[in-house]
Write a protein that holds these residues in place. Sequence first.
Motif, PDB file in Angstrom:
ATOM      1  N   ILE A  18     -10.097  37.692 -28.869  1.00  0.00           N
ATOM      2  CA  ILE A  18      -9.884  36.587 -27.925  1.00  0.00           C
ATOM      3  C   ILE A  18     -10.248  36.785 -26.198  1.00  0.00           C
ATOM      4  CG2 ILE A  18      -9.598  34.541 -27.199  1.00  0.00           C
ATOM      5  CD1 ILE A  18      -8.848  33.466 -29.822  1.00  0.00           C
ATOM      6  N   ASP A  19      -8.736  37.525 -26.257  1.00  0.00           N
ATOM      7  CA  ASP A  19      -8.661  38.009 -24.615  1.00  0.00           C
ATOM      8  C   ASP A  19      -9.576  39.054 -23.987  1.00  0.00           C
ATOM      9  OD1 ASP A  19      -5.914  37.178 -22.363  1.00  0.00           O
ATOM     10  OD2 ASP A  19      -6.655  39.413 -22.610  1.00  0.00           O
ATOM     11  N   THR A  20      -9.364  39.693 -24.973  1.00  0.00           N
ATOM     12  CA  THR A  20     -10.309  41.015 -24.076  1.00  0.00           C
ATOM     13  C   THR A  20     -11.964  40.718 -24.205  1.00  0.00           C
ATOM     14  OG1 THR A  20      -8.674  41.894 -25.357  1.00  0.00           O
ATOM     15  CG2 THR A  20     -10.605  43.394 -24.399  1.00  0.00           C
ATOM     16  N   LEU A  21     -12.356  39.925 -25.524  1.00  0.00           N
ATOM     17  CA  LEU A  21     -13.694  39.756 -25.516  1.00  0.00           C
ATOM     18  C   LEU A  21     -14.244  38.499 -24.369  1.00  0.00           C
ATOM     19  CD1 LEU A  21     -14.592  40.029 -29.535  1.00  0.00           C
ATOM     20  CD2 LEU A  21     -15.102  41.809 -26.909  1.00  0.00           C
ATOM     21  N   GLY A  22     -13.300  37.472 -24.773  1.00  0.00           N
ATOM     22  CA  GLY A  22     -13.469  36.931 -23.666  1.00  0.00           C
ATOM     23  C   GLY A  22     -13.859  36.839 -22.429  1.00  0.00           C
ATOM     24  N   ARG A  23     -12.660  38.373 -21.555  1.00  0.00           N
ATOM     25  CA  ARG A  23     -12.675  39.052 -20.347  1.00  0.00           C
ATOM     26  C   ARG A  23     -14.059  39.450 -20.576  1.00  0.00           C
ATOM     27  NH1 ARG A  23      -7.940  38.259 -17.488  1.00  0.00           N
ATOM     28  NH2 ARG A  23      -6.395  37.140 -18.968  1.00  0.00           N
ATOM     29  N   ALA A  24     -13.994  40.572 -20.941  1.00  0.00           N
ATOM     30  CA  ALA A  24     -15.434  41.073 -20.941  1.00  0.00           C
ATOM     31  C   ALA A  24     -16.725  39.910 -20.920  1.00  0.00           C
ATOM     32  CB  ALA A  24     -15.637  41.813 -21.906  1.00  0.00           C
ATOM     33  N   TYR A  25     -16.941  39.071 -22.135  1.00  0.00           N
ATOM     34  CA  TYR A  25     -18.809  38.601 -22.241  1.00  0.00           C
ATOM     35  C   TYR A  25     -18.574  37.367 -21.716  1.00  0.00           C
ATOM     36  CZ  TYR A  25     -19.367  42.843 -24.950  1.00  0.00           C
ATOM     37  OH  TYR A  25     -19.676  43.672 -25.402  1.00  0.00           O
ATOM     38  N   LEU A  26     -17.702  36.764 -21.202  1.00  0.00           N
ATOM     39  CA  LEU A  26     -17.396  35.361 -20.969  1.00  0.00           C
ATOM     40  C   LEU A  26     -18.190  35.103 -19.432  1.00  0.00           C
ATOM     41  CD1 LEU A  26     -14.452  33.226 -22.124  1.00  0.00           C
ATOM     42  CD2 LEU A  26     -16.896  32.653 -22.429  1.00  0.00           C
ATOM     43  N   PRO A  27     -17.514  35.835 -18.526  1.00  0.00           N
ATOM     44  CA  PRO A  27     -19.046  36.153 -17.527  1.00  0.00           C
ATOM     45  C   PRO A  27     -19.833  35.838 -17.549  1.00  0.00           C
ATOM     46  CG  PRO A  27     -16.426  37.337 -17.345  1.00  0.00           C
ATOM     47  CD  PRO A  27     -16.630  37.403 -18.905  1.00  0.00           C
ATOM     48  N   SER A  28     -20.686  37.096 -18.277  1.00  0.00           N
ATOM     49  CA  SER A  28     -21.921  36.570 -18.288  1.00  0.00           C
ATOM     50  C   SER A  28     -22.574  35.827 -19.088  1.00  0.00           C
ATOM     51  CB  SER A  28     -22.774  38.009 -19.191  1.00  0.00           C
ATOM     52  OG  SER A  28     -21.331  38.717 -20.104  1.00  0.00           O
ATOM     53  N   ILE A  29     -21.513  35.380 -19.644  1.00  0.00           N
ATOM     54  CA  ILE A  29     -22.530  33.866 -20.338  1.00  0.00           C
ATOM     55  C   ILE A  29     -22.258  33.296 -19.702  1.00  0.00           C
ATOM     56  CG2 ILE A  29     -21.910  32.106 -22.254  1.00  0.00           C
ATOM     57  CD1 ILE A  29     -20.440  34.512 -24.091  1.00  0.00           C
ATOM     58  N   LEU A  30     -21.249  33.016 -18.947  1.00  0.00           N
ATOM     59  CA  LEU A  30     -20.642  31.481 -17.432  1.00  0.00           C
ATOM     60  C   LEU A  30     -21.642  32.123 -16.377  1.00  0.00           C
ATOM     61  CD1 LEU A  30     -17.143  31.356 -17.516  1.00  0.00           C
ATOM     62  CD2 LEU A  30     -18.954  29.311 -18.356  1.00  0.00           C
ATOM     63  N   GLY A  31     -22.556  33.362 -16.039  1.00  0.00           N
ATOM     64  CA  GLY A  31     -23.715  33.503 -14.944  1.00  0.00           C
ATOM     65  C   GLY A  31     -24.385  33.337 -15.553  1.00  0.00           C
ATOM     66  N   ALA A  32     -25.209  33.140 -16.901  1.00  0.00           N
ATOM     67  CA  ALA A  32     -26.841  32.191 -16.739  1.00  0.00           C
ATOM     68  C   ALA A  32     -26.175  30.868 -15.894  1.00  0.00           C
ATOM     69  CB  ALA A  32     -26.363  31.837 -18.596  1.00  0.00           C
ATOM     70  N   VAL A  33     -25.398  29.939 -15.900  1.00  0.00           N
ATOM     71  CA  VAL A  33     -25.628  28.756 -15.973  1.00  0.00           C
ATOM     72  C   VAL A  33     -24.571  28.509 -14.469  1.00  0.00           C
ATOM     73  CG1 VAL A  33     -24.566  26.616 -16.235  1.00  0.00           C
ATOM     74  CG2 VAL A  33     -24.525  28.506 -18.543  1.00  0.00           C
ATOM     75  N   PHE A  34     -23.964  28.989 -13.772  1.00  0.00           N
ATOM     76  CA  PHE A  34     -22.770  28.979 -13.090  1.00  0.00           C
ATOM     77  C   PHE A  34     -23.614  30.715 -11.800  1.00  0.00           C
ATOM     78  CE2 PHE A  34     -20.306  27.119 -16.338  1.00  0.00           C
ATOM     79  CZ  PHE A  34     -20.619  25.870 -14.828  1.00  0.00           C
ATOM     80  N   SER A  35     -23.464  30.165 -10.702  1.00  0.00           N
ATOM     81  CA  SER A  35     -22.841  31.463  -9.721  1.00  0.00           C
ATOM     82  C   SER A  35     -22.264  32.828  -9.815  1.00  0.00           C
ATOM     83  CB  SER A  35     -23.049  31.169  -8.032  1.00  0.00           C
ATOM     84  OG  SER A  35     -21.207  30.907  -8.362  1.00  0.00           O
ATOM     85  N   PRO A  36     -22.825  34.201  -9.720  1.00  0.00           N
ATOM     86  CA  PRO A  36     -21.889  34.798 -10.763  1.00  0.00           C
ATOM     87  C   PRO A  36     -20.717  34.171  -9.581  1.00  0.00           C
ATOM     88  CG  PRO A  36     -23.912  36.096  -9.091  1.00  0.00           C
ATOM     89  CD  PRO A  36     -24.089  34.469  -8.902  1.00  0.00           C
ATOM     90  N   SER A  37     -20.164  35.000  -8.370  1.00  0.00           N
ATOM     91  CA  SER A  37     -18.602  34.628  -8.139  1.00  0.00           C
ATOM     92  C   SER A  37     -18.092  33.350  -9.121  1.00  0.00           C
ATOM     93  CB  SER A  37     -18.762  34.265  -6.393  1.00  0.00           C
ATOM     94  OG  SER A  37     -19.259  32.770  -6.369  1.00  0.00           O
ATOM     95  N   VAL A  38     -18.356  32.018  -9.323  1.00  0.00           N
ATOM     96  CA  VAL A  38     -18.455  31.505 -10.035  1.00  0.00           C
ATOM     97  C   VAL A  38     -17.320  32.247 -11.497  1.00  0.00           C
ATOM     98  CG1 VAL A  38     -18.502  28.851 -11.333  1.00  0.00           C
ATOM     99  CG2 VAL A  38     -18.548  29.273  -8.661  1.00  0.00           C
ATOM    100  N   ALA A  39     -18.343  32.411 -11.855  1.00  0.00           N
ATOM    101  CA  ALA A  39     -18.265  33.422 -13.352  1.00  0.00           C
ATOM    102  C   ALA A  39     -17.685  33.888 -13.309  1.00  0.00           C
ATOM    103  CB  ALA A  39     -19.530  33.086 -14.048  1.00  0.00           C
ATOM    104  N   SER A  40     -17.293  34.670 -12.588  1.00  0.00           N
ATOM    105  CA  SER A  40     -16.608  35.920 -12.416  1.00  0.00           C
ATOM    106  C   SER A  40     -14.844  35.494 -12.777  1.00  0.00           C
ATOM    107  CB  SER A  40     -17.247  37.450 -11.398  1.00  0.00           C
ATOM    108  OG  SER A  40     -16.773  36.744 -10.392  1.00  0.00           O
TER     109      SER A  40
END
Lengths: 306, 333, 249
Positions: free
Chosen positions: A252-274
């Motif tokens: 959860i921790d590793t995959l979340g860190r790796a993929y959640l930013p790009s998933i969130l990036g679809a909705v939010f601005s890149p700086s928020v998502a990262s």
Amino acid sequence: MDTVLFVNQLLNGIQLGLILFLLAAGLSLVFGIMDFINLAHGVFYMLGAYICATVAIASGSFILGFVVALPAVLVLGLATEWLIVRHFYKRDHLDQVLVTFGLVLCADTAVKYLWGPQGLSVPLPAWLGGQVALGGITLPAYRLFIVAVAAVVALALWQVIARTRVGMMVRASASNEEMARALGIETRMIFALVFAIGAVLAGIGGIMVAPITGASIGMGNQIVILALVVIIIGGIGSIFGAFVAAIGVGLIDTLGRAYLPSILGAVFSPSVASSAGPALASILIYLTMTLVLVFRPSGLFPPANR
Amino acid sequence: MTRSIPAEDGAKLTSAPARPRPATDCDLVAAFVILAALAVAPFALAAIGHDFWTDVILRAMILGIAAVSLNFIIGLGGLVSLGHAVFLGIGGYSVGILADLGIDNGPAQLGAALLFSAAFAWLTGMIALRTRGVHFIMITLAFAQMVYFTMMGLRQFGGDDGLTINYSTTFGPLDLGDKDVLYYVVLAVLGAAMLGFARVRRSDFGLLLKAAKGNERRVSAVGFNAYRYRLAAYVAAGTLCGLAGFLDANFTGFVTPSAMSWISSGELIFIVIVGGIASVSGPIAGALVFLLIEEWMGGLTVYWHFWFGLFLIAIILFARNGLVGLLNQRRPR
Amino acid sequence: MTPALQVNRLNKYFGGLHATRDVSMTLPRGELHAVIGPNGAGKTTLISQLFGELRPSSGQVLIEGRDVTHRPTHERAGLGMARSFQITTLVRDLTVAENVILALLARQGHAGRFWRRVDRNAGLQADAAGALARIGMPATQLGRRVSDLSHGEQRMLELAIAMVGDPTLILLDEPMAGLGSEESRAMTRFLAQLKGKTTVLLVEHDMEAVFELADRLTVLVRGEVVAVGTPAQIRDDERVRDAYLGEDA
């Protein structure tokens, strides 16, 4: 999705999970058998890393560092148990939390005094530093090495507890201390042994993570909380539960860190998502634990004897 | 963890006289002495030119308020929360985020701090109070960590760098940005919190909490639902700690997620225990000791945390009832 | 007339263990009903289910005709049910007075006052003294800490607390266990004067006391009711003698 990246992240997740398992196994045994909550468990993780790093830097051999650090952590574990911890088995959890909190402060500061505030980085031997090609995917050799070592340790621990005489005594002490004493098992010795073995397992975790993250002050403080989360999810006292939960939390921790930013990036601005991605991954872990506590208060795999 | 104590089967059938309880009296006297000393401290310190210590004492009082609130649930309720510092953060961010949005209206900021703290305590308490012992420790930690990581992730409110508050809270002519004003506001809140604690400890409600801590089965056998009372105590404690966070934000002009880390919660527990669990004067005594040690030892050696840790271990090993406990033979209750 | 307590086909399983088997019983108001049986017959398990501390696997519990099978303990207490425990469950860190006052508050419905001082409330202190007086404990005991009391005193206090507010139905789990003979006699005298006023379900190993006190008895063996009747009937019952009394004799 990039397969190579995904496999690498999967490997990282499993590796983090196994390191977590090494910490959680000791924590869970100490908790399950002695009813002792040990916030200072991460200290041995840190000490393992520092001792190994010191020897490795001085001698140029990581393996020598590994070999020297293990007995050193064992001795430190026994000393801690004998000097302080054993007085607290019968005290309430509040006292245990506080005294181990005090130990963390002492240990972190002692390390700062002995090794300086900077932290150490650990050199890897050439044969562990490279990449390994497996079925067209290149993976870092050292990560595979960690997975292999941790898997062997986990298997050995499981066999020792399930099959050997010592393991039988540990299980007997865990389920019923008085009965164990009546059967002539020296519970005081067993307790010391369990605590020291827990320390060594945490030490192995710290040693193996050191070449990746380096040895630093307080490195055990965040991971010990994660390890506590792992044993709550898995069921206190259950090695198997700790194993499953550790791998789960690691992924959860590793995959979340790796993929959640790009998933969130679809909705939010890149700086928020990262910045929100890693935070959300951490939140997910605590959310998992909360849900487990609400719906299965004794964890996913509570030991059969309680 | 239950400790089984063998029943005393001796022939102690002769009635002993009721035991007087000087414990509480010492505790209350200590509380008044400390409050009086705090009231004159700024003048005394200014007179001898040590103004710097006024700030240290002000910070100790704010931590003292947080510790009094934790004492409701640890001291009276026997519930060890390793996430209590989250309310400092909630109170602090209520000020910070509103100020960031340009709202420096005192009642609005205070109302938000109290409301969000109370709501968070109520929601999480409903779940957490269904667990016991170490599970309660871990679930309170989990809720705190969730907020901690949320604020770490919210870059627009500073993320892990924290949020600087440019406008202090004002209530009409009363400006909490003025250190002298803030000092006496904090002192008043602390005094009220301590008085409230002393009163509740002696009340129906306090008796019920103490009884549930000692033996939950007995409490439901006589017909009380301990859960409801614990939840009430938990919400009250969370709200009071949120108020401390509100004051702290005005004092430092800064809020950061690290105020909500489990280390901060551990420090609050430390303050309560060092001062004397379930006592009126303990939390402020513990907070003063905590900060004085930090400042004093921090000035002597960069390695002061080591001695601090040893001090903590020694207190737990040898002075189980804390500093106030040393004043009395028996543990105050 | 509605019975004070009615139990319909109660069953409790602990995994594979069938601890309560189809137990039915009816206690008319004012009856002193004893439940006897060898160790492990499931007497405490039964009481815990009646009081809502254990959830039955199936069956019904009715108080005054009201189905309370799924109601929590504190609500049953509110309906006038009280219980004493086999292992004393007093709050050891509190004083005798505080333990009694806790029960008084529950009965008076004075639950959530944050502000009123319990220790300065003369009315509560007097009521607490009155509760002790009922079981013959002197008021001088009020200030003592429960952990300083002898075992016998704790059992008596336990009973005093169960009696606070005059419960209509009281479950007593081995009130005489561990008492000296003098204390046992005092307890028997106390229970005898309850007869006809309060409905009592008494689990007790002291056969002499049970046969002297009980209006009727239920004999429980391995979770099952093997006989119900007056003391005389039970004494003559073949099955009871085989299953139970024979073992002891």
